[in-house]
Every structure is written in C-alpha cells, then in structure tokens.
Design a protein around this motif. Structure first.
Motif: not given
Length: 123
Positions: A1-3, A8-10, A14-17
């Motif tokens: 993935m690009k930076q 976004e994935a991180a 975090v949002a979905m825990n």
C-alpha cells in the motif's frame, strides 16, 4: 500500500478496534490498485475471485466514505445531544412539569429520567 493508504488502513483498524492480521489483509485486498505501490502485481487473496475482490473494493470505498461522513458530524451531534439532555434535565427538575407529565403522559416520564441519568454523553 502507498503511505497514505497505510495511514487510512491504520485509522480504520483503530476506529474498528480490530488489529488482526486477517483484518489487515482484508484491507489490503480491498485497496484499489491506484493506492498500491505495485498496482501491476496482482493481490494475493486466497479463495477470492477477481469479481469478489472488485466488489470488496467498491464496498470498502463506500464504507470509508460513510465512515468519514459520520466522523465529520460526530462532534456536532454529540454537542446537540448534551444540550438536549441538559434541557430535559432542567424540565424534569420542575415540579409543575413533573405533575403535568404524571397526569397526561406518565409513560414518557421514566424514559425522560433515563435520558437525564445516562452517563453515555458525559464521556
């Protein structure tokens, strides 16, 4: 993935825990080719057809857009709820309002009390 997609994935994790390898792989699988470092290299997704992969990409994009909309309005919505709770608390503390509610709308009074006693909005 690009930076930027990694960030976004991180944020999604975090949002979905959810911090599992499988969830990270699903985010990678749902990443559009334009957001991959090597877009020409096919994504390895076991047991998933190309059609299913494209559907996941579309659904992921839609979900992220909806998540951003909710995230953008959360602060305002929370403030509105806190203000409404304060107003209901003030009404419930008025003896004349309580007497009227008991006489005409007794079924609503316990629910209004639950709203004023709730700790969910204070955090």
């Amino acid at each position: 993935m690009k930076q930027l997609r990694q960030i976004e994935a991180a944020e999604i994790m975090v949002a979905m825990n959810k911090y599992t390898v499988n969830y990270a792989r699903s985010l990678l699988a749902a990443t559009p080719a334009s957001q991959l470092v090597n877009p020409e290299k096919p994504k390895a997704a076991k047991g998933i057809s190309q059609q299913q992969l494209e559907l996941m990409e579309r659904e992921s994009t839609n979900l992220e857009r909806e998540f951003r909309l909710v995230e953008d309005s959360y602060g305002t919505d929370h403030l509105d709820l806190v203000l409404a709770r304060g107003y209901v608390s003030k009404l419930i503390s008025n003896t004349r309002v309580i007497r009227y509610m008991k006489m005409h709308h007794a079924e609503f009074l316990p629910e209004l009390r639950k709203i004023t006693e709730s700790d969910a909005l204070t955090s």
